[in-house]
Design an enzyme around this catalytic site. Structure first.
Site, mmCIF file in Angstrom:
data_model
loop_
_atom_site.group_PDB
_atom_site.id
_atom_site.type_symbol
_atom_site.label_atom_id
_atom_site.label_comp_id
_atom_site.label_asym_id
_atom_site.label_seq_id
_atom_site.Cartn_x
_atom_site.Cartn_y
_atom_site.Cartn_z
ATOM 1 C CB CYS A 196 -2.794 1.118 -2.916
ATOM 2 S SG CYS A 196 -2.839 2.900 -3.259
ATOM 3 C CG ASN A 197 -9.284 1.336 -3.060
ATOM 4 O OD1 ASN A 197 -8.968 1.152 -1.886
ATOM 5 N ND2 ASN A 197 -10.312 0.731 -3.624
ATOM 6 C CB THR A 198 -4.739 5.652 -5.642
ATOM 7 O OG1 THR A 198 -5.713 6.385 -4.903
ATOM 8 C CG2 THR A 198 -4.114 6.568 -6.683
ATOM 9 C CD GLU A 208 0.092 6.606 5.749
ATOM 10 O OE1 GLU A 208 1.243 6.467 6.200
ATOM 11 O OE2 GLU A 208 -0.562 5.662 5.251
ATOM 12 C CE1 TYR A 214 2.724 6.020 -3.373
ATOM 13 C CE2 TYR A 214 1.619 4.277 -4.590
ATOM 14 C CZ TYR A 214 2.729 4.738 -3.916
ATOM 15 O OH TYR A 214 3.831 3.940 -3.792
ATOM 16 N N GLY A 215 -2.849 9.730 -3.952
ATOM 17 C CA GLY A 215 -4.101 10.134 -4.584
ATOM 18 C C GLY A 215 -4.021 11.316 -5.520
ATOM 19 C CG ASP A 231 -1.888 1.219 1.174
ATOM 20 O OD1 ASP A 231 -2.505 1.437 0.108
ATOM 21 O OD2 ASP A 231 -2.004 1.939 2.168
ATOM 22 C CB SER A 232 0.233 4.728 -0.957
ATOM 23 O OG SER A 232 -0.973 4.886 -0.231
ATOM 24 C CB CYS A 286 -9.116 5.238 0.239
ATOM 25 S SG CYS A 286 -7.415 5.444 0.853
ATOM 26 C CB THR A 287 -6.844 0.236 1.974
ATOM 27 O OG1 THR A 287 -5.661 0.939 1.576
ATOM 28 C CG2 THR A 287 -7.277 -0.705 0.864
ATOM 29 C CG HIS A 288 -5.080 5.321 4.179
ATOM 30 N ND1 HIS A 288 -4.607 4.883 2.965
ATOM 31 C CD2 HIS A 288 -4.006 5.658 4.925
ATOM 32 C CE1 HIS A 288 -3.283 4.966 2.969
ATOM 33 N NE2 HIS A 288 -2.896 5.421 4.144
#
Length: 282
Positions: free
Chosen positions: A74-76, A154, A43-44, A11-12, A186-188
């Protein structure tokens, strides 16, 4: 490729820990290398080619560590990189697709919301899944975007006044429009569930793709003959491209909050064993 090799998850940043939890539940005997590109998150808002390059570097680093497959959590990144990765690497590459399909099936209002980053909204995966599942069902999909939420997660501020302010600004128009299913694109964002419920109560049913990705990962490994045959619990090693000490408290907090049955998703006791974190260059 040996079935004893570790599984890679990328993931980012730390958002993919929400996917890691589900993978650990579905595949408790797998060793996992979790790579967080904390030096380059988020990354978005990055250009498309930048996203593809950073993703390629991260997956290459995992490949060099001997992983048998990679979950691109990471979706992006998934929105821009899956076809490239699958052409470049012989190992299985599992990506994320926004969970629009189950949201469409569950909606009663006929309106589904997607909370995502600019990169995910700009990519083709979301548009494709909306065209495939929402449009034929006559379901309206409303989009909400934020560049602030990922950095807040983050920084470990996923349950903070700043997060709630951003969520109010982003999601109030969806609530007022009658959205009853909110896709966390988004995984966040699963780490924001408590803050979303605190602000909006039961207005939205929250939908994410973590469990579905974990089930798909298990199927892919089974079909490829790559499932671990060990009986003991697997271990997770965290690889971070940024400062390991800065990442340590956030990873520890989020894995505790992801815990179940008194143990966290790395197999370490909630009371204490620190996460195994190593620096890595990509």
């Amino acid at each position: 490729m040996s079935s004893a090799a570790p599984l890679g998850i990328f993931d980012s940043g730390v958002g993919g820990l929400s996917v890691l939890r589900e993978v650990r539940l579905a595949l408790p005997h797998e060793d996992i290398l979790y790579l967080a590109d904390t030096a380059h998150v988020p990354y978005g808002a990055r250009p498309d080619e930048d996203i593809r390059d950073l993703t390629d570097r991260a997956v290459t680093a995992l490949h060099e560590r001997g992983v048998k497959a990679v979950v691109n959590a990471c979706n992006t990144s998934s929105a821009f990189s899956l076809s490239h990765l699958r052409a470049r690497f012989q190992m299985p590459i599992i990506g994320l697709v926004p969970a629009v399909k189950p949201a469409v099936k569950a909606t009663r209002s006929g309106k589904v919301g997607v909370l995502a980053t600019p990169g995910t909204l700009r990519g083709t995966l979301l548009a494709d899944v909306v065209a495939q599942h929402a449009a034929p069902a006559g379901v309206e999909v409303l989009r909400a975007v934020s560049t602030e939420l990922v950095p807040l997660v983050e920084a470990g501020r996923h349950d903070s006044p700043e997060v709630r302010r951003v969520l109010r600004d982003a999601l109030t128009p969806l609530a007022e429009a009658g959205v009853d299913q909110l896709v966390l694109g988004c995984t966040h964002y699963p780490f924001l569930a408590g803050s979303i419920r605190a602000e909006f109560g039961d207005t939205f049913t929250l939908v994410d793709s973590g469990a579905a990705v974990a089930r798909h990962t298990r199927r892919v490994l089974e079909e490829a003959g790559l499932l671990s045959d060990r009986t003991e619990p697997g271990r997770v090693t965290y690889l971070v491209t940024g400062d390991p000490e800065a990442a340590r408290p956030v990873i520890a907090t989020l894995t505790r909050e992801n815990g179940h049955s008194g143990r966290d998703t790395t197999g370490a006791a909630l009371s204490g064993e620190p996460p195994r974190i190593e620096p890595i260059q990509t």
